[in-house]
Design a protein around this motif. Structure first.
Motif, PDB file in Angstrom:
ATOM      1  N   LYS A 200     -39.169 -72.099  80.060  1.00 18.53           N
ATOM      2  CA  LYS A 200     -38.453 -71.959  78.797  1.00 18.53           C
ATOM      3  C   LYS A 200     -37.009 -71.565  79.050  1.00 18.53           C
ATOM      4  O   LYS A 200     -36.707 -70.880  80.026  1.00 18.53           O
ATOM      5  CB  LYS A 200     -39.145 -70.914  77.926  1.00 18.53           C
ATOM      6  N   PRO A 201     -36.086 -71.959  78.151  1.00 19.21           N
ATOM      7  CA  PRO A 201     -34.684 -71.566  78.306  1.00 19.21           C
ATOM      8  C   PRO A 201     -34.536 -70.048  78.237  1.00 19.21           C
ATOM      9  O   PRO A 201     -35.314 -69.352  77.588  1.00 19.21           O
ATOM     10  CB  PRO A 201     -33.995 -72.247  77.118  1.00 19.21           C
TER      11      PRO A 201
ATOM     12  N   ARG B  75     -35.532 -71.355  85.620  1.00 19.89           N
ATOM     13  CA  ARG B  75     -35.391 -71.558  84.167  1.00 19.89           C
ATOM     14  C   ARG B  75     -33.956 -71.937  83.810  1.00 19.89           C
ATOM     15  O   ARG B  75     -33.708 -72.819  82.976  1.00 19.89           O
ATOM     16  CB  ARG B  75     -35.801 -70.293  83.418  1.00 19.89           C
TER      17      ARG B  75
ATOM     18  N   ASN C 201     -33.108 -76.002  82.611  1.00 19.57           N
ATOM     19  CA  ASN C 201     -32.649 -76.230  81.234  1.00 19.57           C
ATOM     20  C   ASN C 201     -31.154 -76.489  81.139  1.00 19.57           C
ATOM     21  O   ASN C 201     -30.606 -76.552  80.039  1.00 19.57           O
ATOM     22  CB  ASN C 201     -33.028 -75.025  80.365  1.00 19.57           C
TER      23      ASN C 201
ATOM     24  N   ARG D 114     -35.074 -82.926  74.577  1.00 18.75           N
ATOM     25  CA  ARG D 114     -35.209 -83.719  75.788  1.00 18.75           C
ATOM     26  C   ARG D 114     -35.868 -85.056  75.494  1.00 18.75           C
ATOM     27  O   ARG D 114     -36.726 -85.159  74.622  1.00 18.75           O
ATOM     28  CB  ARG D 114     -36.064 -82.980  76.826  1.00 18.75           C
TER      29      ARG D 114
END
Length: 238
Positions: free
Chosen positions: A131-132, A147, A151, A226
């Motif tokens: 996850k960001p 991460r 991202n 994305r």
């Protein structure tokens, strides 16, 4: 070294194929662990819900004299790694090293339970669920660095390696060229315990075994949507 990810190890043929690899060392999805067959010993590092190697429980099974005791244990568990792990988790490891005759497979078989020495091991399930980041973490260990890179939450990636005398770099500063993002990801996944990030002003410097590799400016802006790609992150980069 690129670490392979296997769905499971639960048949005789899967174990044979695994041990025929040049380096019998891989992640397994179910149960989630890192399996390493070193000479006469089978080492299993449990990774479920853990990303820090020093918190991961490791088992070592085998004999100093032969690989046969480890193989007999695997056969006794019907070639099922899940059964091996389940049996280990039920055992009483009141002493550091013991002759586990409870296993009933070989009197030379010894088993040890301890904590992994590695500072950080990224479990396979974490690779596809990066996850960001919303804010700068307290510690820039390997998972947080992954991460950030996965991202695209960075700007101005630079090499911080210095070219040795007599070598030529193609950067304007005369240093070593910036590695690709895919190369950085693979290096972080391969040996995550070697990496740490350290902020310096507005830049984040990435060190590998205390040697500066690259630096960048973190940008915690959420990434855009994305495009769909074939496979997950593990299939794409491992």
């Amino acid at each position: 070294m690129i670490i392979r990810v296997l769905p499971q190890l639960n048949s005789r043929q899967q174990w044979i194929d695994f041990c025929r690899r040049e380096t019998p060392y891989c992640f397994v999805d179910q149960p989630e662990c890192l399996v390493d067959f070193q000479s006469t010993h089978l080492q299993i590092t449990l990774l479920s819900n853990r990303t820090q190697g020093k918190d991961a429980i490791k088992y070592s099974l085998g004999s100093r004299r032969s690989v046969e005791p480890a193989w007999k244990l695997i056969r006794a568990c019907n070639w099922d790694l899940s059964a091996v792990v389940a049996g280990l988790e039920q055992m009483d490891f009141s002493s550091n090293v013991r002759d586990n005759s409870l296993l009933g497979v070989h009197t030379d078989l010894t088993a040890r339970k301890f904590f992994s020495k590695e500072r950080s091991v990224v479990a396979p399930s974490k690779v596809g669920l990066l996850k960001p980041l919303k804010i700068a973490p307290e510690i820039w260990h390997a998972e947080n660095l992954l991460r950030l890179l996965a991202n695209g939450q960075y700007q101005d990636l630079r090499s911080e390696q210095i070219a040795l005398p007599g070598t030529q770099g193609n950067t304007s500063s005369g240093g070593i060229p910036v590695p690709s993002i895919n190369s950085l990801r693979l290096m972080l996944l391969d040996r995550p315990w070697e990496w740490i990030g350290q902020p310096h002003g507005d830049r984040l410097h990435l060190f590998r075994e205390r040697q500066p590799m690259v630096s960048l400016i973190p940008d915690f802006t959420p990434p855009g949507p994305r495009l769909k790609s074939k496979g997950n992150a593990r299939q794409q980069y491992l």
